[in-house]
Design a protein around this motif. Structure first.
Motif, PDB file in Angstrom:
ATOM      1  N   ALA A 187       5.284   8.642  -0.318  1.00  0.00           N
ATOM      2  CA  ALA A 187       5.136   7.597  -1.338  1.00  0.00           C
ATOM      3  C   ALA A 187       6.340   6.646  -1.380  1.00  0.00           C
ATOM      4  CB  ALA A 187       4.880   8.222  -2.707  1.00  0.00           C
ATOM      5  N   PRO A 188       7.585   7.143  -1.365  1.00  0.00           N
ATOM      6  CA  PRO A 188       8.722   6.202  -1.333  1.00  0.00           C
ATOM      7  C   PRO A 188       8.752   5.361  -0.054  1.00  0.00           C
ATOM      8  CG  PRO A 188       9.473   8.341  -2.085  1.00  0.00           C
ATOM      9  CD  PRO A 188       8.065   8.516  -1.625  1.00  0.00           C
ATOM     10  N   LEU A 189       8.394   5.953   1.094  1.00  0.00           N
ATOM     11  CA  LEU A 189       8.367   5.181   2.344  1.00  0.00           C
ATOM     12  C   LEU A 189       7.314   4.078   2.294  1.00  0.00           C
ATOM     13  CD1 LEU A 189       8.856   7.896   5.107  1.00  0.00           C
ATOM     14  CD2 LEU A 189      10.379   6.004   4.535  1.00  0.00           C
ATOM     15  N   VAL A 190       6.139   4.390   1.790  1.00  0.00           N
ATOM     16  CA  VAL A 190       5.076   3.387   1.679  1.00  0.00           C
ATOM     17  C   VAL A 190       5.512   2.286   0.721  1.00  0.00           C
ATOM     18  CG1 VAL A 190       2.729   3.001   0.802  1.00  0.00           C
ATOM     19  CG2 VAL A 190       3.202   4.939   2.310  1.00  0.00           C
ATOM     20  N   LEU A 191       6.097   2.648  -0.395  1.00  0.00           N
ATOM     21  CA  LEU A 191       6.566   1.654  -1.357  1.00  0.00           C
ATOM     22  C   LEU A 191       7.638   0.756  -0.737  1.00  0.00           C
ATOM     23  CD1 LEU A 191       6.322   0.672  -4.277  1.00  0.00           C
ATOM     24  CD2 LEU A 191       8.108   2.301  -4.877  1.00  0.00           C
ATOM     25  N   PHE A 192       8.557   1.356   0.003  1.00  0.00           N
ATOM     26  CA  PHE A 192       9.593   0.588   0.696  1.00  0.00           C
ATOM     27  C   PHE A 192       8.973  -0.391   1.677  1.00  0.00           C
ATOM     28  CE2 PHE A 192      12.275   0.111   4.465  1.00  0.00           C
ATOM     29  CZ  PHE A 192      13.390  -0.492   3.901  1.00  0.00           C
ATOM     30  N   LEU A 193       8.006   0.076   2.471  1.00  0.00           N
ATOM     31  CA  LEU A 193       7.368  -0.788   3.462  1.00  0.00           C
ATOM     32  C   LEU A 193       6.574  -1.919   2.805  1.00  0.00           C
ATOM     33  CD1 LEU A 193       6.247   1.901   6.055  1.00  0.00           C
ATOM     34  CD2 LEU A 193       8.138   0.270   6.256  1.00  0.00           C
ATOM     35  N   VAL A 194       5.914  -1.631   1.703  1.00  0.00           N
ATOM     36  CA  VAL A 194       5.162  -2.668   0.996  1.00  0.00           C
ATOM     37  C   VAL A 194       6.105  -3.732   0.461  1.00  0.00           C
ATOM     38  CG1 VAL A 194       3.785  -3.119  -1.096  1.00  0.00           C
ATOM     39  CG2 VAL A 194       3.172  -1.236   0.435  1.00  0.00           C
ATOM     40  N   ILE A 195       7.198  -3.317  -0.172  1.00  0.00           N
ATOM     41  CA  ILE A 195       8.156  -4.285  -0.707  1.00  0.00           C
ATOM     42  C   ILE A 195       8.781  -5.095   0.421  1.00  0.00           C
ATOM     43  CG2 ILE A 195      10.373  -4.519  -1.911  1.00  0.00           C
ATOM     44  CD1 ILE A 195       9.514  -2.088  -3.615  1.00  0.00           C
ATOM     45  N   THR A 196       9.153  -4.428   1.515  1.00  0.00           N
ATOM     46  CA  THR A 196       9.735  -5.138   2.652  1.00  0.00           C
ATOM     47  C   THR A 196       8.747  -6.146   3.222  1.00  0.00           C
ATOM     48  OG1 THR A 196      11.068  -3.199   3.178  1.00  0.00           O
ATOM     49  CG2 THR A 196      10.790  -4.822   4.921  1.00  0.00           C
ATOM     50  N   GLY A 197       7.512  -5.748   3.370  1.00  0.00           N
ATOM     51  CA  GLY A 197       6.484  -6.657   3.888  1.00  0.00           C
ATOM     52  C   GLY A 197       6.278  -7.854   2.979  1.00  0.00           C
ATOM     53  N   LEU A 198       6.232  -7.640   1.679  1.00  0.00           N
ATOM     54  CA  LEU A 198       6.065  -8.748   0.740  1.00  0.00           C
ATOM     55  C   LEU A 198       7.242  -9.713   0.804  1.00  0.00           C
ATOM     56  CD1 LEU A 198       4.581  -6.928  -2.379  1.00  0.00           C
ATOM     57  CD2 LEU A 198       3.432  -8.605  -0.921  1.00  0.00           C
ATOM     58  N   VAL A 199       8.443  -9.180   0.904  1.00  0.00           N
ATOM     59  CA  VAL A 199       9.624 -10.041   1.001  1.00  0.00           C
ATOM     60  C   VAL A 199       9.560 -10.862   2.277  1.00  0.00           C
ATOM     61  CG1 VAL A 199      12.134 -10.039   1.316  1.00  0.00           C
ATOM     62  CG2 VAL A 199      11.106  -8.612  -0.450  1.00  0.00           C
ATOM     63  N   MET A 200       9.171 -10.259   3.388  1.00  0.00           N
ATOM     64  CA  MET A 200       9.114 -10.984   4.660  1.00  0.00           C
ATOM     65  C   MET A 200       8.022 -12.055   4.641  1.00  0.00           C
ATOM     66  SD  MET A 200       9.739  -7.841   7.290  1.00  0.00           S
ATOM     67  CE  MET A 200       9.487  -8.797   8.755  1.00  0.00           C
TER      68      MET A 200
END
Length: 77
Positions: free
Chosen positions: A56-69
């Motif tokens: 769950a933390p990894l998915v959340l990190f990837l989602v936030i990173t993707g949105l920022v990019m």
């Protein structure tokens, strides 16, 4: 010492040092009988634990990173 003042005994507390007054606050944590509403939750399975604390933390990190990019408005060089 000024005139009319009594001498006070030196009472200094150090960090990490405890006395009998402090022990009274610890006693409920060491109680042998459980209080009402103090029932622990059921145990998590290994898969549930890994999903909750790793995936769950990894998915959340990837989602936030993707949105920022994707939403980055800065000029690309």
């Amino acid at each position: 010492m000024h005139r009319g003042q009594e001498e006070r005994p030196a009472r200094r507390r150090r960090r990490g040092r405890y006395d009998a007054d402090d022990a009274a606050h610890v006693v409920p944590a060491l109680a042998l009988t459980r209080d009402d509403g103090d029932d622990p939750a059921p145990k998590l399975e290994v898969v549930e634990t890994l999903g909750l604390f790793v995936a769950a933390p990894l998915v959340l990190f990837l989602v936030i990173t993707g949105l920022v990019m994707v939403l980055d408005k800065s000029k690309k060089a």
